[in-house]
Design a protein around this motif. Structure first.
Motif, short mmCIF file in Angstrom:
data_model
loop_
_atom_site.label_atom_id
_atom_site.label_comp_id
_atom_site.label_asym_id
_atom_site.label_seq_id
_atom_site.Cartn_x
_atom_site.Cartn_y
_atom_site.Cartn_z
N ARG A 1 -43.62 -0.25 -49.24
CA ARG A 1 -42.66 -0.01 -48.17
C ARG A 1 -41.25 0.27 -48.69
NH1 ARG A 1 -46.09 -4.02 -46.34
NH2 ARG A 1 -44.78 -5.72 -47.07
N VAL A 2 -41.07 0.25 -50.00
CA VAL A 2 -39.77 0.53 -50.62
C VAL A 2 -39.93 1.76 -51.50
CG1 VAL A 2 -37.96 -0.35 -52.14
CG2 VAL A 2 -39.16 -1.92 -50.60
N HIS A 3 -39.04 2.74 -51.34
CA HIS A 3 -39.16 3.95 -52.15
C HIS A 3 -38.91 3.60 -53.62
CE1 HIS A 3 -38.29 7.97 -53.77
NE2 HIS A 3 -39.01 8.42 -52.75
N PRO A 4 -39.70 4.18 -54.55
CA PRO A 4 -39.53 3.86 -55.97
C PRO A 4 -38.12 4.09 -56.50
CG PRO A 4 -41.62 4.98 -55.63
CD PRO A 4 -40.90 5.01 -54.31
N SER A 5 -37.35 4.98 -55.88
CA SER A 5 -35.97 5.19 -56.31
C SER A 5 -35.11 3.95 -56.09
CB SER A 5 -35.34 6.38 -55.57
OG SER A 5 -35.21 6.11 -54.18
N CYS B 1 -39.83 -9.74 -52.05
CA CYS B 1 -40.46 -9.30 -50.80
C CYS B 1 -39.50 -9.27 -49.62
CB CYS B 1 -41.64 -10.21 -50.47
SG CYS B 1 -43.14 -9.83 -51.38
N THR B 2 -38.36 -9.96 -49.73
CA THR B 2 -37.41 -9.96 -48.62
C THR B 2 -36.31 -8.92 -48.82
OG1 THR B 2 -36.00 -11.66 -49.64
CG2 THR B 2 -37.82 -12.42 -48.23
N ARG B 3 -36.37 -8.20 -49.93
CA ARG B 3 -35.32 -7.23 -50.23
C ARG B 3 -35.74 -5.83 -49.83
NH1 ARG B 3 -32.57 -8.65 -56.09
NH2 ARG B 3 -31.88 -10.77 -55.57
N GLU B 4 -34.86 -5.14 -49.12
CA GLU B 4 -35.08 -3.75 -48.74
C GLU B 4 -33.79 -2.99 -49.01
OE1 GLU B 4 -36.63 -3.40 -44.80
OE2 GLU B 4 -38.33 -4.72 -45.20
N ALA C 1 -33.56 -16.57 -60.57
CA ALA C 1 -34.97 -16.18 -60.63
C ALA C 1 -35.47 -15.78 -59.25
CB ALA C 1 -35.82 -17.31 -61.19
N SER C 2 -36.50 -14.95 -59.23
CA SER C 2 -37.22 -14.66 -57.99
C SER C 2 -38.62 -15.25 -58.10
CB SER C 2 -37.31 -13.15 -57.74
OG SER C 2 -38.10 -12.52 -58.73
N LEU C 3 -39.25 -15.49 -56.96
CA LEU C 3 -40.59 -16.06 -56.93
C LEU C 3 -41.38 -15.36 -55.83
CD1 LEU C 3 -42.70 -18.18 -57.81
CD2 LEU C 3 -41.67 -19.75 -56.13
N ASP C 4 -42.48 -14.72 -56.22
CA ASP C 4 -43.30 -13.98 -55.25
C ASP C 4 -44.77 -14.10 -55.59
OD1 ASP C 4 -41.44 -12.15 -53.43
OD2 ASP C 4 -40.60 -12.12 -55.46
N ASP C 5 -45.57 -13.99 -54.54
CA ASP C 5 -47.01 -13.88 -54.69
C ASP C 5 -47.33 -12.43 -55.05
OD1 ASP C 5 -49.87 -14.78 -54.09
OD2 ASP C 5 -49.62 -13.14 -52.66
N PHE C 6 -48.03 -12.20 -56.14
CA PHE C 6 -48.23 -10.86 -56.67
C PHE C 6 -48.88 -9.90 -55.67
CE2 PHE C 6 -50.69 -7.78 -59.30
CZ PHE C 6 -49.63 -7.17 -59.95
N PRO C 7 -49.98 -10.28 -55.01
CA PRO C 7 -50.59 -9.32 -54.05
C PRO C 7 -49.62 -8.91 -52.94
CG PRO C 7 -52.14 -11.08 -54.57
CD PRO C 7 -50.81 -11.50 -55.14
N HIS C 8 -48.82 -9.86 -52.45
CA HIS C 8 -47.87 -9.52 -51.39
C HIS C 8 -46.73 -8.65 -51.93
CE1 HIS C 8 -49.88 -12.95 -49.34
NE2 HIS C 8 -49.68 -12.18 -48.29
N LEU C 9 -46.34 -8.86 -53.17
CA LEU C 9 -45.32 -8.01 -53.77
C LEU C 9 -45.82 -6.58 -53.86
CD1 LEU C 9 -42.64 -7.46 -55.17
CD2 LEU C 9 -43.69 -8.21 -57.32
N LEU C 10 -47.08 -6.39 -54.25
CA LEU C 10 -47.64 -5.04 -54.30
C LEU C 10 -47.59 -4.38 -52.93
CD1 LEU C 10 -50.78 -5.46 -56.60
CD2 LEU C 10 -48.48 -4.72 -57.23
#
Length: 380
Positions: free
Chosen positions: A289-293, A36-39, A275-284
């Protein structure tokens, strides 16, 4: 929706040099990464350079494909594709060499006779991508003269370079391999039909995989007669090979592991380097906000993805973004450890009966395989 990561457990205590997690002892101080912190920013030249078989298929070859003795179509596919690869040796079909990144120079167009490609159709997990990557490896040409990518990656390349520069860039190639070839809307139909038509004229050989025969592309997604001619035109570029069989990802294997608890997932994330750790709903929410490419770059450097609170995806747009992420994780062999609902309950019955059902079933199959890979992350 704001983006957040899964909250560390109260049982995690951090000292100046290490963290201690109940049941795991001392582990490195660094907290898990968060998707979630990666753009990520992905330049166009990276999109072109990465049009090669993904890491999972680096070492596959025709002789490492193990046909099911009960499915003769698998053995036949290896025979046909081996011959197809051998036939791509020698000069480019137009007599042109490679024309550089942006295709400087102009070759005399010559339309090859008959179908200029092969189309591998079959169910999930019958080894279509293995065979497609094997074809890429077996084709007697420098890596810079052949391209391999998913249908989504191909359309993303057009978006990044523009249509004409994409045609120029790929026209000097001997082979273009397209994995998971699917038409999701009329715009994609016109775009891909036009692109492939120009590449065929330029002498580029085509190979593709899909769970849908070329003449059936688009069925269940749009019913516009206006685009029927375009779909039929695409079909004319390919010789279809049907590959029968069961999903090898689950052949003879135990059922996928049941989801773990939030505590188990969080402990594993802290105990696993990379490893990464994220809450699934927030990851969705972040994926919107990130292009699929950029989803491949989103996972750069990760050794495992840990998700808490997996729940059904709320809508079709979110579901399709998740499919792309699942593909990138599978390509890179990144195990996925999760709490919440099992992956076979991610998509609603309506989704699984709709026009994108093949994508959703593929995502379930791949995520289930990655969940099985993640069992080793949980230490008992």
């Amino acid at each position: 929706m704001s983006c957040s990561v899964a909250r560390p457990l109260d049982s995690v205590t951090v000292s100046s040099s290490s963290a201690t997690v109940s049941g795991f002892g001392s582990i490195p101080e660094a907290a898990p990464a968060s998707l979630c912190t990666r753009e990520p920013h992905v330049p166009a030249d990276r999109l072109v350079a990465e049009m090669v078989p993904p890491p999972r298929f680096d070492s596959v070859r025709f002789d490492t494909y193990i046909p099911d003795p009960n499915q003769p179509s698998q053995t036949e596919a290896v025979r046909v594709l081996s011959g197809f690869a051998a036939g791509l040796g020698g000069a480019h079909a137009t007599g042109a060499g490679r024309r550089g990144f942006f295709g400087l120079g102009k070759a005399k167009a010559k339309v090859p006779a008959g179908p200029r490609g092969v189309y591998l159709d079959g169910g999930y997990g019958v080894g279509k991508t293995h065979l497609l990557a094997s074809l890429w490896h077996a084709t007697p040409a420098e890596p810079s003269l052949k391209a391999f990518g998913t249908f989504v990656e191909l359309t993303n390349l057009v978006g990044a370079l523009g249509f004409q520069k994409t045609v120029q860039t790929l026209s000097g190639h001997r082979l273009l391999c397209i994995d998971e070839f699917e038409l999701d809307d009329p715009g994609d139909t016109v775009l891909v039909s036009t692109l492939l038509g120009k590449l065929v004229v330029a002498g580029v050989a085509l190979a593709a995989t899909s769970n849908t025969l070329p003449g059936k592309l688009g069925e269940g997604r749009f019913a516009s007669v206006d685009f029927l001619r375009e779909i039929q035109g695409l079909s004319a570029h390919f010789r279809s090979l049907r590959i029968d069989g069961e999903d090898y990802r689950h052949r003879g294997l135990p059922e996928a592991p049941a989801p773990y608890s939030d505590e188990e997932v969080t402990k594993a994330a802290y105990a696993t380097e990379g490893a990464s750790l994220d809450d699934f709903p927030h990851l969705l929410g972040h994926l919107a906000r990130v292009h699929p490419s950029r989803y491949g770059a989103l996972t750069d450097g990760l050794k495992a993805v840990c998700l808490t609170d997996v729940e059904p995806v709320p809508d079709q747009s979110t579901a399709l973004r998740l499919v792309v992420l699942a593909d990138r994780l599978y390509d890179r062999e990144v195990p996925v450890l999760a709490s919440g609902l099992p992956f076979d309950r991610l998509f609603s019955e309506e989704m699984l009966n709709g026009g994108y059902r093949k994508k959703y079933f593929r995502a379930i199959s791949r995520l289930t395989a990655l969940a099985r890979d993640a069992e080793r992350l949980v230490k008992h």
